[in-house]
Design a protein around this motif. Structure first.
Motif, short mmCIF file in Angstrom:
data_model
loop_
_atom_site.label_atom_id
_atom_site.label_comp_id
_atom_site.label_asym_id
_atom_site.label_seq_id
_atom_site.Cartn_x
_atom_site.Cartn_y
_atom_site.Cartn_z
N LEU A 242 0.85 -1.19 0.00
CA LEU A 242 0.00 0.00 0.00
C LEU A 242 0.88 1.24 0.00
O LEU A 242 1.84 1.34 0.77
N LEU A 243 0.57 2.20 -0.85
CA LEU A 243 1.42 3.38 -1.03
C LEU A 243 1.55 4.18 0.27
O LEU A 243 0.56 4.41 0.96
N PRO A 244 2.77 4.62 0.62
CA PRO A 244 2.95 5.46 1.82
C PRO A 244 2.14 6.76 1.76
O PRO A 244 1.86 7.35 2.79
N GLY A 245 1.78 7.16 0.54
CA GLY A 245 0.96 8.38 0.42
C GLY A 245 -0.36 8.27 1.16
O GLY A 245 -0.92 9.28 1.60
N PHE A 246 -0.87 7.05 1.32
CA PHE A 246 -2.11 6.87 2.08
C PHE A 246 -1.90 7.19 3.55
O PHE A 246 -2.84 7.62 4.23
N ASP A 247 -0.69 6.97 4.06
CA ASP A 247 -0.41 7.33 5.46
C ASP A 247 -0.60 8.83 5.66
O ASP A 247 -1.24 9.27 6.63
N ARG A 248 -0.06 9.62 4.74
CA ARG A 248 -0.18 11.07 4.85
C ARG A 248 -1.63 11.51 4.65
O ARG A 248 -2.09 12.46 5.29
N PHE A 249 -2.34 10.82 3.75
CA PHE A 249 -3.76 11.15 3.53
C PHE A 249 -4.55 10.99 4.83
O PHE A 249 -5.31 11.88 5.23
N PHE A 250 -4.37 9.85 5.51
CA PHE A 250 -5.15 9.61 6.73
C PHE A 250 -4.67 10.46 7.90
O PHE A 250 -5.46 10.72 8.82
N GLU A 251 -3.41 10.89 7.89
CA GLU A 251 -2.96 11.81 8.94
C GLU A 251 -3.81 13.08 8.94
O GLU A 251 -4.09 13.66 9.99
#
Length: 649
Positions: A242-251
């Protein structure tokens, strides 16, 4: 109950579901000869006036919303003293059933659902309606031609801006909504807005991507603490690939502070889509022109930059298609559009661009004789314009200039995010002063009028001794997550945390009344959360509040030579507020005689006798702020004299 006829018109066939206040049946409309869904209030709710009003409010709320992604109301009435709602009958399954069966969805599949849910929420938000119980069971995937259509269901606990809630959330410590999907503000008993629904939507998407909830606990009390206090596992740590960009999205989507979340469903969807588009590659340029050779011409002019992956071109022959491409490619940098086009012209399209892509900038193209339209476009926010026939050198310079401008906008946005992080670890007053005036001026001192508030978690030290260090700090943060938002909402600046106490400063117009209103609201919210979380929760400790007002010295203290400075306020007012908080008992807001005199027309204040504010000092008379005075509250619930709070006692 099947085969019963409601209102001499609707024959019940079979039970198909249950909501918060009613049973849902498949029924047959004898007058119009069609199947419908009919929701009948359950017997245990029929005798409650508040429940009946809420049931009617659900019908009124949905009836206002003419949107394909919200279930439609056909009729409402009362049969044999039992309210009912008639709705369209849907075929398909709810998202809960699908997630139980499939556990996880791919990012593109999640995006397809997210787009449709967001459209429904947008329509509700535009009508002033907050769902308050958004969860997978209330997201229905209806089978339609040519594919699935998402429908939002069960507005039974809806909150509207045109009608007050007869049973306000938290009035009796009651949880309104489904705990796992509740936002921190719902937990704190604040009347939620559309940002609360967006939090619930983010929880749904997190579960769809990872197969688990971001916040999970064994009991409701522990779950409420976790929602308000704990971080969530980064999605990329749960799902390989899963793309790390999703981590920043959910932050951002699951930020505890509503102000840090996506401000609209549209922006939330655009950000999610941008992650799927993966890391940024070449600059994306959208060409919107109905001339048949426009695409060929651009490819010929910029074939080298296309080959070098400096530019990537996307083409559309009218504004409507261009909007579709913007939604597909939310990372588009530059739009070059003609003005005169069929279906949707360039000026209309220009007005729609900010809705879909906040960073993209538009360059208008037109003939020299069309200067009137070009002037209109510039007034509407076009970044630049080009005259036909287009010269390659002029086009290239304009595109490069626009790309640099967009890059600067993106950098500024990232800088704002960094400043938000800085504010978490530094005085908000200092951050703003440096931003506005520069570091050297920020070091200057001044005397100002202010109100200072100390809020102390009662007897937290014994609790800390009984817990592991990490758990003790978590429980203390759980209290502050409830206390701080209301202080900030009323214009207070959190100056510092002193152990288990928080010091907040209010300045500017009505600083005393705003501070008192915030304290009353914090006390009410802490009491409501304590009732919900139950015995043994950290909220049952109670809070002690002290407040004082007058002139303070504002400035930087510390050692500049060693780079350790703190921007704060000093003086007798600060000391008095601290001593009053120390002398306060749980649930009290202690003030001195001067504050009582200044606030007596706005708040009910009672004398609690003499208290010793310092060890060995003579006792002095102190006063407890009981509630906001009813005399200053208007009929619609809004207080006068500039006082406004999200919660009162």
């Amino acid at each position: 109950m099947s085969n019963r006829t409601i209102a001499r018109k609707y024959t019940l066939r079979r039970e198909i579901g249950r909501g918060g206040m009613g049973v849902i049946w498949e029924a047959f409309d004898q007058a119009l000869r069609r199947p419908v869904a009919l929701k009948v209030m359950t017997p245990e709710h029929v005798t409650s006036d508040a429940a009946r009003r809420r049931f009617e409010r659900e019908a009124m709320a949905i009836a206002r919303l003419r949107n394909e992604h919200i279930i439609q109301i056909h009729d409402y009435g009362i049969d044999e003293d039992c309210p009912y709602i008639v709705m369209e009958l849907l075929e398909g399954e709810d998202l809960e059933d699908r997630l139980v069966r499939e556990r996880r969805l791919s990012p593109p599949a999640a995006l397809a659902l997210l787009r449709q849910i967001a459209l429904g929420l947008q329509a509700a938000s535009a009508a002033g309606i907050v769902h308050r119980d958004l969860k997978p069971a209330n997201v229905f995937l209806a089978r339609k031609e040519p594919g699935e259509c998402v429908k939002l269901l069960d507005f039974g606990v809806v909150c509207t801006d045109f009608e007050s809630d007869d049973d306000p959330q938290g009035s009796a410590g009651k949880v309104i909504g489904t705990p796992s999907y509740m936002s921190p503000e719902q937990v704190r008993a604040v009347v939620p807005n559309h940002l609360s629904d967006l939090w619930s939507l983010a929880v749904i998407i997190y579960r769809a991507l990872t197969g688990r909830l971001p916040f999970a606990a064994s009991g409701v009390g522990e779950l409420l603490i976790s929602i308000c206090t704990d971080p969530f596992p980064p999605p990329s740590s749960l799902v390989p690939g899963l793309l790390p960009g999703f981590d920043r999205f959910f932050e951002r989507a699951l930020a505890k502070d509503p102000a840090q979340r996506f401000p609209s469903a549209r922006e939330l969807v655009a950000a999610f889509a941008a992650v799927i588009e993966a890391s940024r590659g070449p600059a994306k340029i959208l060409i919107v022109d109905d001339e048949p050779d426009a695409a060929l011409m651009m490819k010929m002019l910029f074939r080298q930059k296309i080959r070098d992956r400096t530019y990537e071109f996307i083409f559309a022959d009218n504004g409507e298609v261009a909007l579709h491409e913007l939604r597909r490619h939310p990372d588009i940098d530059v739009i070059v559009t003609d003005i005169n086009m069929p279906v949707m012209d360039g000026l209309t399209f220009l007005g729609r661009v900010p809705e879909v892509s906040p960073f993209a900038r538009t360059v208008m193209m037109s003939a020299y004789g069309d200067m009137r339209n070009i002037r209109s476009a510039m007034n509407q926010g076009a970044f630049d314009f080009l005259l036909k026939p287009i010269q390659r050198a002029d086009l290239e310079v304009t595109i490069d200039k626009t790309i640099k401008h967009v890059a600067e906008l993106r950098r500024n946005a990232r800088s704002d995010e960094e400043n938000k992080i800085l504010r978490q670890f530094a005085s908000a007053a200092l951050v703003e002063r440096i931003r506005e005036m520069g570091a050297s001026i920020a070091l200057a001192s001044e005397a100002v009028m202010a109100t200072v508030v100390f809020i102390d978690v009662f007897q937290f030290t014994p609790v800390a001794r009984e817990r592991l260090p990490g758990e003790a700090m978590r429980l203390l943060r759980a209290n502050f997550e409830v206390i701080v938002p209301e202080l900030v909402a009323q214009g207070g600046v959190v100056d510092k945390f002193l152990g288990d106490a928080v010091m907040t400063v209010f300045q500017g117009p009505d600083h005393l009344s705003r501070a008192l209103g915030a304290c009353v609201a914090v006390r009410a919210q802490m009491a409501a959360v304590a009732r919900r979380a139950g015995e043994g929760s950290p909220y049952t400790q109670g809070i002690c509040i002290g407040l004082s007002t007058g002139q303070v010295l504002s400035g930087s203290v510390g050692s500049q030579a060693y780079g350790r400075l703190d921007y704060t306020v000093l003086g007798e007012v600060v000391n008095a507020a601290s001593h009053l908080a120390r002398a306060s008992r749980p649930g009290e807001i202690l003030v001195d005689a001067a504050v009582r005199e200044a606030a007596q027309q706005l708040f009910d204040v009672e004398e609690v006798g003499a208290r010793s504010l310092l060890p060995g000092a003579a006792p002095v008379s102190v006063f407890n702020v009981v509630r906001r005075s009813p005399a200053v509250v208007l009929a619609d619930g809004e207080p006068t004299v500039g006082i406004k709070s999200t919660s009162t006692m």
